[in-house]
Design a protein around this motif. Structure first.
Motif, short mmCIF file in Angstrom:
data_model
loop_
_atom_site.label_atom_id
_atom_site.label_comp_id
_atom_site.label_asym_id
_atom_site.label_seq_id
_atom_site.Cartn_x
_atom_site.Cartn_y
_atom_site.Cartn_z
N ILE A 192 0.97 -1.22 0.01
CA ILE A 192 0.15 -0.04 -0.02
C ILE A 192 0.97 1.36 0.12
N ARG A 193 1.69 1.23 0.77
CA ARG A 193 2.80 2.36 0.74
C ARG A 193 3.25 2.63 -0.32
N GLU A 194 3.91 1.61 -0.98
CA GLU A 194 4.71 1.84 -2.40
C GLU A 194 3.58 2.02 -3.31
N GLY A 195 2.64 1.82 -3.46
CA GLY A 195 1.51 2.03 -4.24
C GLY A 195 1.02 3.44 -4.29
N LEU A 196 0.68 4.20 -3.04
CA LEU A 196 0.52 5.26 -2.84
C LEU A 196 1.53 6.36 -3.30
N THR A 197 2.92 5.94 -3.08
CA THR A 197 3.92 6.81 -3.39
C THR A 197 4.11 6.74 -4.76
N ALA A 198 4.20 5.61 -5.53
CA ALA A 198 4.26 5.72 -7.13
C ALA A 198 2.82 6.56 -7.74
N LEU A 199 1.81 6.36 -7.15
CA LEU A 199 0.60 6.92 -7.50
C LEU A 199 0.83 8.64 -7.49
N VAL A 200 1.21 9.14 -6.27
CA VAL A 200 1.44 10.52 -6.07
C VAL A 200 2.56 11.02 -6.88
N LYS A 201 3.46 10.26 -7.25
CA LYS A 201 4.72 10.82 -8.31
C LYS A 201 3.95 10.85 -9.57
N ASP A 202 3.47 9.95 -10.01
CA ASP A 202 2.79 10.00 -11.27
C ASP A 202 1.75 11.09 -11.64
N VAL A 203 0.93 11.06 -10.66
CA VAL A 203 -0.04 12.17 -10.83
C VAL A 203 0.60 13.59 -10.90
N VAL A 204 1.72 13.84 -10.09
CA VAL A 204 2.34 15.12 -9.89
C VAL A 204 3.19 15.32 -11.23
N ASN A 205 3.63 14.20 -11.77
CA ASN A 205 4.35 14.42 -13.12
C ASN A 205 3.49 14.48 -14.24
N THR A 206 2.44 14.05 -14.37
CA THR A 206 1.62 14.06 -15.32
C THR A 206 0.97 15.56 -15.31
N VAL A 207 0.53 15.99 -14.55
CA VAL A 207 -0.09 17.26 -14.19
C VAL A 207 1.01 18.33 -14.56
N ILE A 208 2.27 18.33 -14.30
CA ILE A 208 3.37 19.31 -14.81
C ILE A 208 3.39 19.16 -16.36
N GLU A 209 3.35 17.90 -16.63
CA GLU A 209 3.60 17.65 -18.29
C GLU A 209 2.19 18.34 -19.08
N ARG A 210 1.33 18.05 -18.55
CA ARG A 210 -0.05 18.25 -19.15
C ARG A 210 -0.60 19.88 -18.93
N ASP A 211 -0.18 20.37 -17.96
CA ASP A 211 -0.65 21.86 -17.57
C ASP A 211 -0.04 22.81 -18.81
N PRO A 212 -1.27 23.18 -19.46
CA PRO A 212 -1.04 24.17 -20.39
C PRO A 212 -0.42 25.54 -20.09
N GLY A 213 -0.64 25.99 -18.84
CA GLY A 213 -0.56 27.28 -18.27
C GLY A 213 -1.74 27.83 -18.48
#
Length: 465
Positions: free
Chosen positions: A406-427
């Protein structure tokens, strides 16, 4: 507790209210922005047009409401209305007004012809003596009634609003009798908020043991005439057969931010025990200070689910006169920022909570794992990460963190969400800019005086606390 503040974030997100200016030709004794009148400025034209242009592209709002002060005094009102109408992005254009200038049929017709199809008219007394005393303007009642007559003859949607105080509490049912000939689509009843008089030196706060019976009679009278009702800031359990009339939602508002600094908080002694605690605010703090918690008067509805304190407030749909529950719309622009992330981790995106100040993505993963990813407007304040438009945070991490999976799953999920938002945010995606102005440009210079009037604290003093 965050739930109280959260519930004051505007929650009816398909409606946009624009505060055009803070001038008024009445001087209502209960006015919640008495000290801000002629001091706060309305929304700048550039900010307003940017919001309309954004709505043309995003179709976020279905209605725009213009308010003041008294909005009909604004010389550029028709510029605002025309821009909204010509955008083609709003289903309805509403005016919130005291109705006095609408007594002039030529002016009323000009408003209707401009595209304003809904009118939210204030009526705080059942007769001229009461209304004129409350507004401190002789003839205001007759003007409002004439305005309502003109609107009805022009065939537009009419609603009324009454602020509940000690001045009209004995005559609420009489107000229904006064307006029923206009067949309003809805009558709204807003309990008085002492935003500049927390100690109630004006003696306008009506105790619930007197207000509730009078209000119930008015609601029943309206129901008998087939008039829809809505009640704000009165505990649901005091509304009797018309408890479903309670509606504490507010639209997204473009307004000077200092307005919210003096908004009172609410609480209820039975919050954790009541089925409707997530939508019923209870009593506001100034009332509790003056009259107590009313433990003997309030009756909680037994809960059928375990109490889980809300942190972000409620999301509801649009304010549609004459209809019951509004249908909420999806938020494709926001879900597109994290589309596909949950699936990559075997997780579920259980909820998207869009607020004025934040967008919250709630994810569930594994056996009881849960985390919220919160996007707020980009600033230089501390954040987990930043995208082009946002500060990113995580919160409400739940689950057995001693479970490595659970701990590793949540950690990976948070990192992926953050990186995806950074990548897709058009400003340029906006959240709290819709609140209005936060800098000195939002205010007019105050005239020099010897101090605040008796019984009224100045905004400056309140904000310094």
């Amino acid at each position: 507790m965050e739930s109280y503040k959260g519930r004051f974030e505007p929650t009816r997100f398909e409606d946009l209210t624009v505060t055009v200016d803070f001038h008024c030709h009445s001087a209502c004794r209960f006015c919640i922005v008495q000290e801000g009148m002629n001091y706060f400025k309305g929304v700048p034209w550039e900010l307003y047009t940017a919001a309309v242009d954004d709505n043309r592209a995003s179709q976020r709002y279905r209605r725009v409401t213009f308010t003041g002060g008294e909005v009909t005094l604004e010389s550029r009102l028709f510029d605002y209305v025309n821009y909204a109408r010509e955008s083609g992005s709003f289903e309805h254009i509403r005016l919130q007004t005291n109705g006095r200038l609408l007594a002039n049929m030529e002016f009323a017709k000009k408003l209707v012809d401009s595209g304003i199809d809904e009118y939210f008219v204030s009526l705080h007394g059942h007769d001229a003596k009461t209304q004129d005393y409350i507004s401190q303007r002789e003839g205001s009642f007759d003007e409002a009634i004439a305005g309502l007559e003109n609107l009805v003859s022009l065939g537009v949607c009419v609603m009324t609003n009454t602020v509940l105080t000690t001045l009209n509490q004995p005559h609420l049912a009489d107000i229904v009798e006064t307006v029923r000939r206009f067949a309003p689509t809805r009558m709204e009843w807003w309990n008085y908020l002492p935003m500049e008089d927390y100690t109630d030196e004006r003696e306008l706060l009506s105790p619930m043991d007197k207000l509730a019976p009078s209000l119930r009679e008015a609601l029943a009278r309206a129901r008998g005439y087939g008039i829809e009702t809505a009640v704000k800031y009165v505990p649901r359990c005091l509304l009797g057969d018309d408890a479903a009339s309670q509606d504490n939602t507010q639209p997204d508002v473009v307004i000077v931010e200092e307005f919210y600094d003096i908004y009172p908080k609410f609480a209820c002694a039975y919050e954790a025990k009541c089925e409707y605690a997530e939508s019923c605010l209870g009593l506001h703090h100034p009332y509790i200070t003056k009259y107590g918690w009313e433990e003997q008067l309030l009756t909680p509805y037994p809960r059928t689910t375990e109490w889980d304190e809300p942190e972000y407030g409620l999301w509801v749909g649009s304010d549609r006169p004459g209809q019951a529950d509004a249908v909420a719309t999806d938020q494709p622009r926001w879900t597109a920022l994290i589309d596909g992330v949950a699936e990559r981790h075997g997780a579920q995106l259980s909820e998207v909570i869009l607020q004025r100040r934040a967008c919250v993505y709630r994810f569930e993963i594994g056996a009881g794992g849960r985390v919220d990813i919160l996007l707020s407007a980009r600033t230089q304040e501390h954040a987990l990460a930043r995208s082009a438009s946002f500060n990113l945070h995580y919160r409400n991490l739940r689950g057995d963190l001693g479970d490595e999976a659970i701990r590793e799953g949540l950690t990976a999920l948070v990192k992926d969400v953050v990186n995806t938002v950074i990548e897709r945010d058009p400003g340029g995606m906006r959240l709290d800019q819709r609140k209005g102005m936060v800098g000195p440009e939002a205010f007019r210079p105050r005239p020099k005086s010897k101090g605040p009037k008796a019984g009224v604290k100045s905004l400056r003093v309140l904000n310094a606390k």
